[in-house]
Write a protein that holds these residues in place. Structure first.
Motif, PDB file in Angstrom:
ATOM      1  N   ASN A 168       6.678  -7.310   3.752  1.00 59.06           N
ATOM      2  CA  ASN A 168       5.459  -8.121   3.324  1.00 59.06           C
ATOM      3  C   ASN A 168       4.875  -8.736   4.430  1.00 59.06           C
ATOM      4  N   SER A 169       5.433  -9.038   5.549  1.00 63.55           N
ATOM      5  CA  SER A 169       4.927  -9.788   6.876  1.00 63.55           C
ATOM      6  C   SER A 169       3.794  -8.869   7.345  1.00 63.55           C
ATOM      7  N   GLU A 170       4.425  -7.348   7.636  1.00 63.59           N
ATOM      8  CA  GLU A 170       3.382  -6.204   8.135  1.00 63.59           C
ATOM      9  C   GLU A 170       2.183  -6.049   7.178  1.00 63.59           C
ATOM     10  N   LEU A 171       2.252  -6.244   5.737  1.00 57.74           N
ATOM     11  CA  LEU A 171       1.121  -5.815   4.885  1.00 57.74           C
ATOM     12  C   LEU A 171       0.181  -6.902   4.626  1.00 57.74           C
ATOM     13  N   ALA A 172       0.783  -8.074   4.856  1.00 55.95           N
ATOM     14  CA  ALA A 172      -0.024  -9.212   4.369  1.00 55.95           C
ATOM     15  C   ALA A 172      -1.498  -9.554   4.709  1.00 55.95           C
ATOM     16  N   ASP A 173      -1.428  -9.289   6.006  1.00 58.50           N
ATOM     17  CA  ASP A 173      -2.932  -9.552   6.598  1.00 58.50           C
ATOM     18  C   ASP A 173      -3.865  -8.537   6.227  1.00 58.50           C
ATOM     19  N   LEU A 174      -3.470  -7.136   6.014  1.00 61.40           N
ATOM     20  CA  LEU A 174      -4.321  -6.073   5.506  1.00 61.40           C
ATOM     21  C   LEU A 174      -4.449  -6.263   4.013  1.00 61.40           C
ATOM     22  N   GLN A 175      -3.592  -6.621   3.174  1.00 61.61           N
ATOM     23  CA  GLN A 175      -3.987  -7.177   1.743  1.00 61.61           C
ATOM     24  C   GLN A 175      -4.492  -8.265   1.607  1.00 61.61           C
ATOM     25  N   ARG A 176      -4.588  -9.323   2.496  1.00 61.50           N
ATOM     26  CA  ARG A 176      -5.458 -10.348   2.225  1.00 61.50           C
ATOM     27  C   ARG A 176      -7.042 -10.229   2.689  1.00 61.50           C
ATOM     28  N   ASP A 177      -7.095  -9.267   3.603  1.00 62.61           N
ATOM     29  CA  ASP A 177      -8.376  -8.734   4.094  1.00 62.61           C
ATOM     30  C   ASP A 177      -9.054  -7.858   3.025  1.00 62.61           C
ATOM     31  N   GLY A 178      -8.219  -7.053   2.060  1.00 61.38           N
ATOM     32  CA  GLY A 178      -8.597  -6.134   1.219  1.00 61.38           C
ATOM     33  C   GLY A 178      -8.692  -4.639   1.891  1.00 61.38           C
ATOM     34  N   ASP A 179      -8.015  -4.416   3.051  1.00 65.67           N
ATOM     35  CA  ASP A 179      -8.197  -3.305   3.722  1.00 65.67           C
ATOM     36  C   ASP A 179      -6.934  -2.382   3.374  1.00 65.67           C
ATOM     37  N   TRP A 180      -7.376  -1.626   2.182  1.00 62.34           N
ATOM     38  CA  TRP A 180      -6.384  -0.785   1.527  1.00 62.34           C
ATOM     39  C   TRP A 180      -6.219   0.362   2.375  1.00 62.34           C
ATOM     40  N   TYR A 181      -7.342   1.039   3.025  1.00 58.08           N
ATOM     41  CA  TYR A 181      -7.042   2.241   3.652  1.00 58.08           C
ATOM     42  C   TYR A 181      -6.370   2.143   4.840  1.00 58.08           C
ATOM     43  N   ALA A 182      -6.613   1.091   5.759  1.00 63.23           N
ATOM     44  CA  ALA A 182      -5.808   0.719   6.736  1.00 63.23           C
ATOM     45  C   ALA A 182      -4.448   0.610   6.597  1.00 63.23           C
ATOM     46  N   TYR A 204       1.997  -2.801  -4.788  1.00 69.30           N
ATOM     47  CA  TYR A 204       3.209  -2.748  -5.033  1.00 69.30           C
ATOM     48  C   TYR A 204       4.069  -1.527  -4.742  1.00 69.30           C
ATOM     49  N   ARG A 205       3.458  -0.403  -4.931  1.00 70.89           N
ATOM     50  CA  ARG A 205       4.002   0.836  -4.660  1.00 70.89           C
ATOM     51  C   ARG A 205       3.957   1.364  -2.994  1.00 70.89           C
TER      52      ARG A 205
END
Length: 455
Positions: A168-182, A204-205
């Motif tokens: 969750n910590s590793e993906l939190a910033d990317l999800q907040r910024d909507g940077d799905w592809y990164a 989720y997946r």
């Protein structure tokens, strides 16, 4: 000596091909042996009813539950959400009072729901229904949900709380910024190249994939899905008994003795042209009124959700309606007639394409018996009820109820290529005036009150 002399070099299968009566006798012997093994195991019966969107499976399940003292377990990935009633064709409150329903209205749309969670919830509900001496009737069109429900889920270990927190910590910033592809590339580099095939914004997946990699050192694809072993058995069985194949609606052997319940699986469908027409009209019926799918989509936007951002907002109908209303809000609560009809056409097209994908999916699920939705409901009900009470375990669909699972005829293919939607309610420019007025009244930037949806 006698057999080899009669068969020559072709073997007994070639000989049986030339002897239809003996071939039929051999098939009946095999069916009888299978039936006896199933009956002797005394497994509890579970009815599964699926079909493409708009085929009438919910109505069939409801009437069946009334006559068999059953309870319905929903296998619909959208009906789990509160407030999403019209777009998911959720059973009415009166229907749910008359027949108990499970796995409906259990989550807020901001929450994600997974196939693994469905497996646990549906299996738990099945046990509860059986304990009460009633008949579990699982119905819905979410293919992966039903596949796991019947065959089981992969034996993938759960991640520890520490790993979950780390992911969750590793993906939190990317999800907040909507940077799905990164985020996808991050998981690919971690060891799962198949992450690129995930639906956009299926966070989720994506998180689950990274959890599995960190927990086991392997990607999710390294773990065998129970369905695959059944499919391999079925494929080899069809090869061994290729002379018995036919293209009817009957399901092939799926080694039912290895399943923990006696699953009676039916797929209700109709010819694609009729299905497409029904879907188009169904989409129209969801629009009028202040409590239609547009009102539900507006509520999702008011909850701070964006289209295609999670499980609920990716659902067919809701995604298109949210995108349309978002544009209307950006335009100060206005919409042209052309914009409305473009939205309706996109909604109908997405629904038809979804039905087509469902047909393709279930065509490969050999455990299902295909039934013709165009036949009278009473006939379909009587057949399933009779089959349920049949102690032999042999399911044979009568010819008049069969629906072929193979591809359409050349004539139907030609008609499908030239298919054009024929609306019933929305035809001329004036037919959408009430909806455009509702948008102007409720979706403008200065509107302080929006028509509420009770959840």
């Amino acid at each position: 000596m006698l057999i080899s002399g009669v068969c020559g070099g072709g073997g007994i299968r070639a000989w049986l091909k030339e002897k239809p009566l003996l071939r039929q006798f051999a098939r009946r012997r095999r069916l009888f042996a299978t039936s006896c093994s199933v009956a002797s195991s005394k497994k509890e019966k579970v009815i599964v009813i699926s079909g493409p969107t708009g085929a009438g499976k919910s109505r069939l399940a409801l009437e069946l539950a009334k006559r068999l003292n059953g309870e319905i377990i929903s296998a619909d990935s959208v009906q789990v959400y509160r407030g999403l009633d019209i777009g998911s064709a959720k059973p009415s409150s009166s229907d749910r009072k008359e027949v108990p329903h499970h796995l409906i209205d259990i989550l807020h749309p901001c929450e994600d729901y997974s196939v693994g969670k469905f497996f646990e919830d549906a299996r738990h509900a099945t046990k509860d229904v059986l304990k009460k001496g009633r008949v579990p009737i699982v119905t819905g069109g979410t293919g992966l949900y039903l596949r796991w429900f019947i065959y089981g889920k992969p034996d993938v270990p759960k991640a520890s709380p520490e790993i979950i927190a780390e992911v969750n910590s590793e993906l939190a910033d990317l999800q907040r910024d909507g940077d799905w592809y990164a985020a996808v590339e991050f998981v690919v580099k971690a060891g799962d190249p198949k992450a690129r095939s995930l639906a956009a914004n299926d966070w989720y997946r994506l998180r689950r994939s990274l959890e599995i990699i960190k927990s086991t050192g392997s990607p999710p694809s390294a773990f065998q899905i129970p369905f695959d072993s059944f499919r391999e058995h079925s494929d080899s069985s069809e090869t061994d008994h290729s002379y018995e194949r036919n293209s009817s609606a009957g399901a092939s052997d799926t080694n039912p003795k290895d399943l923990d319940y006696d699953f009676m699986c039916f797929f209700l469908s109709s010819h694609r042209l009729d299905l497409y027409r029904s879907i188009d009209l169904r989409c129209e019926d969801m629009l009028p009124g202040s409590d239609g799918i547009l009102s539900e989509a507006a509520w999702l936007l008011d909850e701070g959700l964006l289209p295609n951002s999670n499980s609920a907002t990716r659902a067919i109908g809701y995604r298109q309606a949210m995108e349309y209303l978002l544009r209307c809000r950006q335009q100060g609560g206005t919409s042209s007639t052309g914009e409305f009809y473009a939205f309706l056409a996109e909604f109908q097209k997405a629904s038809r394409n979804f039905a087509k994908r469902q047909l393709t999916w279930f065509r490969n699920e050999r455990i299902y018996h295909w039934l013709n939705a165009a036949r009278p409901l009473e006939n379909v009900l009587n057949y399933i009820i009779t089959a349920y009470h049949d102690s032999t375990g042999a399911l044979v669909v009568p010819d008049y109820l069969q629906m072929r699972r193979d591809s359409s005829s050349s004539r139907e293919v030609s008609e499908l290529k030239s298919y054009r939607t024929r609306n019933r309610h929305f035809i001329s420019r004036g037919d959408c005036c009430n909806i455009l007025d509702w948008i102007k009244r409720t979706q403008g930037e200065t509107c302080e009150l929006r028509e509420p949806i009770i959840v």
